[in-house]
Design an enzyme around this catalytic site. Structure first.
Site, PDB file in Angstrom:
ATOM      1  N   ASP A  29       0.883  -0.665   0.072  1.00  0.00           N
ATOM      2  CA  ASP A  29       0.003  -0.166   0.210  1.00  0.00           C
ATOM      3  C   ASP A  29       0.657   1.452  -0.003  1.00  0.00           C
ATOM      4  O   ASP A  29       1.940   1.391   0.720  1.00  0.00           O
ATOM      5  CB  ASP A  29      -1.416  -0.308   0.964  1.00  0.00           C
ATOM      6  N   ILE A  30       0.720   2.213  -0.817  1.00  0.00           N
ATOM      7  CA  ILE A  30       1.441   4.089  -0.654  1.00  0.00           C
ATOM      8  C   ILE A  30       1.317   4.609   0.349  1.00  0.00           C
ATOM      9  O   ILE A  30       1.951   5.262   0.818  1.00  0.00           O
ATOM     10  CB  ILE A  30       0.950   4.314  -2.228  1.00  0.00           C
ATOM     11  N   ASN A  85     -12.823  -3.118   2.448  1.00  0.00           N
ATOM     12  CA  ASN A  85     -13.622  -2.583   2.932  1.00  0.00           C
ATOM     13  C   ASN A  85     -14.963  -1.576   1.505  1.00  0.00           C
ATOM     14  O   ASN A  85     -14.387  -2.035  -0.001  1.00  0.00           O
ATOM     15  CB  ASN A  85     -13.261  -0.480   2.115  1.00  0.00           C
ATOM     16  N   GLY A  91     -15.262   3.009   4.228  1.00  0.00           N
ATOM     17  CA  GLY A  91     -14.081   3.738   3.875  1.00  0.00           C
ATOM     18  C   GLY A  91     -13.632   3.186   1.868  1.00  0.00           C
ATOM     19  O   GLY A  91     -12.116   4.074   1.416  1.00  0.00           O
ATOM     20  N   GLN A  92     -14.049   2.798   1.041  1.00  0.00           N
ATOM     21  CA  GLN A  92     -13.545   2.092  -0.028  1.00  0.00           C
ATOM     22  C   GLN A  92     -13.551   3.585  -0.626  1.00  0.00           C
ATOM     23  O   GLN A  92     -14.069   4.157  -1.099  1.00  0.00           O
ATOM     24  CB  GLN A  92     -14.471   1.637  -0.515  1.00  0.00           C
ATOM     25  N   HIS A  98     -10.208  -5.059  -3.354  1.00  0.00           N
ATOM     26  CA  HIS A  98      -8.868  -5.295  -2.618  1.00  0.00           C
ATOM     27  C   HIS A  98      -8.909  -6.138  -1.267  1.00  0.00           C
ATOM     28  O   HIS A  98      -9.703  -5.196  -0.498  1.00  0.00           O
ATOM     29  CB  HIS A  98      -7.646  -4.133  -2.680  1.00  0.00           C
ATOM     30  N   LEU A  99      -8.141  -6.687  -1.181  1.00  0.00           N
ATOM     31  CA  LEU A  99      -8.038  -7.198   0.404  1.00  0.00           C
ATOM     32  C   LEU A  99      -6.867  -7.161   1.230  1.00  0.00           C
ATOM     33  O   LEU A  99      -5.208  -7.011   0.488  1.00  0.00           O
ATOM     34  CB  LEU A  99      -8.015  -8.708   0.702  1.00  0.00           C
ATOM     35  N   HIS A 100      -7.129  -5.633   1.916  1.00  0.00           N
ATOM     36  CA  HIS A 100      -5.905  -5.472   2.679  1.00  0.00           C
ATOM     37  C   HIS A 100      -5.445  -6.328   4.192  1.00  0.00           C
ATOM     38  O   HIS A 100      -6.191  -6.999   4.672  1.00  0.00           O
ATOM     39  CB  HIS A 100      -6.397  -4.010   3.603  1.00  0.00           C
TER      40      HIS A 100
HETATM   41  P1  AMP Z   1      -9.673   1.372   0.439  1.00  0.00           P
HETATM   42  O1  AMP Z   1      -9.920   2.829   0.779  1.00  0.00           O
HETATM   43  O2  AMP Z   1     -10.081   0.310   1.496  1.00  0.00           O
HETATM   44  O3  AMP Z   1     -10.456   1.927  -1.191  1.00  0.00           O
HETATM   45  O4  AMP Z   1      -8.234   1.425   0.052  1.00  0.00           O
HETATM   46  C1  AMP Z   1      -7.670   2.078  -0.505  1.00  0.00           C
HETATM   47  C2  AMP Z   1      -5.925   1.687  -1.241  1.00  0.00           C
HETATM   48  O5  AMP Z   1      -5.262   2.089  -1.665  1.00  0.00           O
HETATM   49  C3  AMP Z   1      -5.839   3.097   0.076  1.00  0.00           C
HETATM   50  O6  AMP Z   1      -4.994   1.952   1.330  1.00  0.00           O
HETATM   51  C4  AMP Z   1      -4.567   3.212  -0.532  1.00  0.00           C
HETATM   52  O7  AMP Z   1      -3.290   4.099   0.351  1.00  0.00           O
HETATM   53  C5  AMP Z   1      -4.188   2.617  -1.250  1.00  0.00           C
HETATM   54  N1  AMP Z   1      -3.380   3.016  -3.187  1.00  0.00           N
HETATM   55  C6  AMP Z   1      -4.644   4.387  -3.953  1.00  0.00           C
HETATM   56  N2  AMP Z   1      -3.148   4.055  -4.584  1.00  0.00           N
HETATM   57  C7  AMP Z   1      -2.480   3.125  -4.774  1.00  0.00           C
HETATM   58  C8  AMP Z   1      -1.178   2.618  -5.447  1.00  0.00           C
HETATM   59  N3  AMP Z   1      -0.943   3.315  -6.163  1.00  0.00           N
HETATM   60  N4  AMP Z   1       0.229   2.093  -5.044  1.00  0.00           N
HETATM   61  C9  AMP Z   1      -0.278   1.293  -4.135  1.00  0.00           C
HETATM   62  N5  AMP Z   1      -1.647   1.259  -3.574  1.00  0.00           N
HETATM   63  C10 AMP Z   1      -2.402   2.314  -2.933  1.00  0.00           C
END
Ligand code: AMP
Ligand code: ZN
Length: 112
Positions: A29-30, A85, A91-92, A98-100
């Site tokens: 995650d960035i 999410n 919070g999506q 995607h699975l965190h």
């Molecule tokens: P969500 O809020 O569950 O939709 O999570 C989206 C996640 O994607 C967040 O934790 C962001 O930090 C992550 N994210 C967004 N853009 C990127 C990227 N380019 N590379 C890696 N992670 C990212």
């Protein structure tokens, strides 16, 4: 316009890839919320859990199995949290499932 995770899958934008197979990709995650914060993403674009179909259930299960493998490889023996999410109020922000995988610190419950 294509979604950001589809672009990562196609290597159109860079990411720190942790694991990949024919069905899914895992990358860092960035904006990490824990010492370990990895996103596990199906290569098929599905916007959210609400929009998955019954035929996708094996694919979604595959994400959890990949999370287990990564956790084992990284030695996350004291625990980890898996989060999906679904929708705006949850919070999506990226509408590609995607699975965190979060680990490396203690997490509170209930979540914020
Ligand atoms: P969500 O809020 O569950 O939709 O999570 C989206 C996640 O994607 C967040 O934790 C962001 O930090 C992550 N994210 C967004 N853009 C990127 C990227 N380019 N590379 C890696 N992670 C990212
Ligand atoms: Zn996508």
């Amino acid at each position: 316009m294509e979604c950001i995770f589809c672009k990562i899958i196609k290597r159109e934008i860079p990411s720190e890839i942790v694991k990949e197979d024919d069905l899914a990709i895992a990358f860092k995650d960035i904006n990490p919320q824990a010492p370990v914060h990895i996103l596990i993403v199906p290569k098929k674009h599905i916007a959210s859990i609400s929009e998955m179909k019954e035929e996708d259930e094996n694919l979604i299960g595959h994400l959890f199995n990949m999370a287990r493998e990564i956790a084992q490889e990284l030695g996350l023996s004291s625990g980890y949290r898996l989060v999906i999410n679904n929708g705006k109020d949850a919070g999506q922000e990226v509408f590609h499932i995607h699975l965190h995988l979060l680990s490396g610190r203690k997490f509170s419950w209930p979540p914020g």
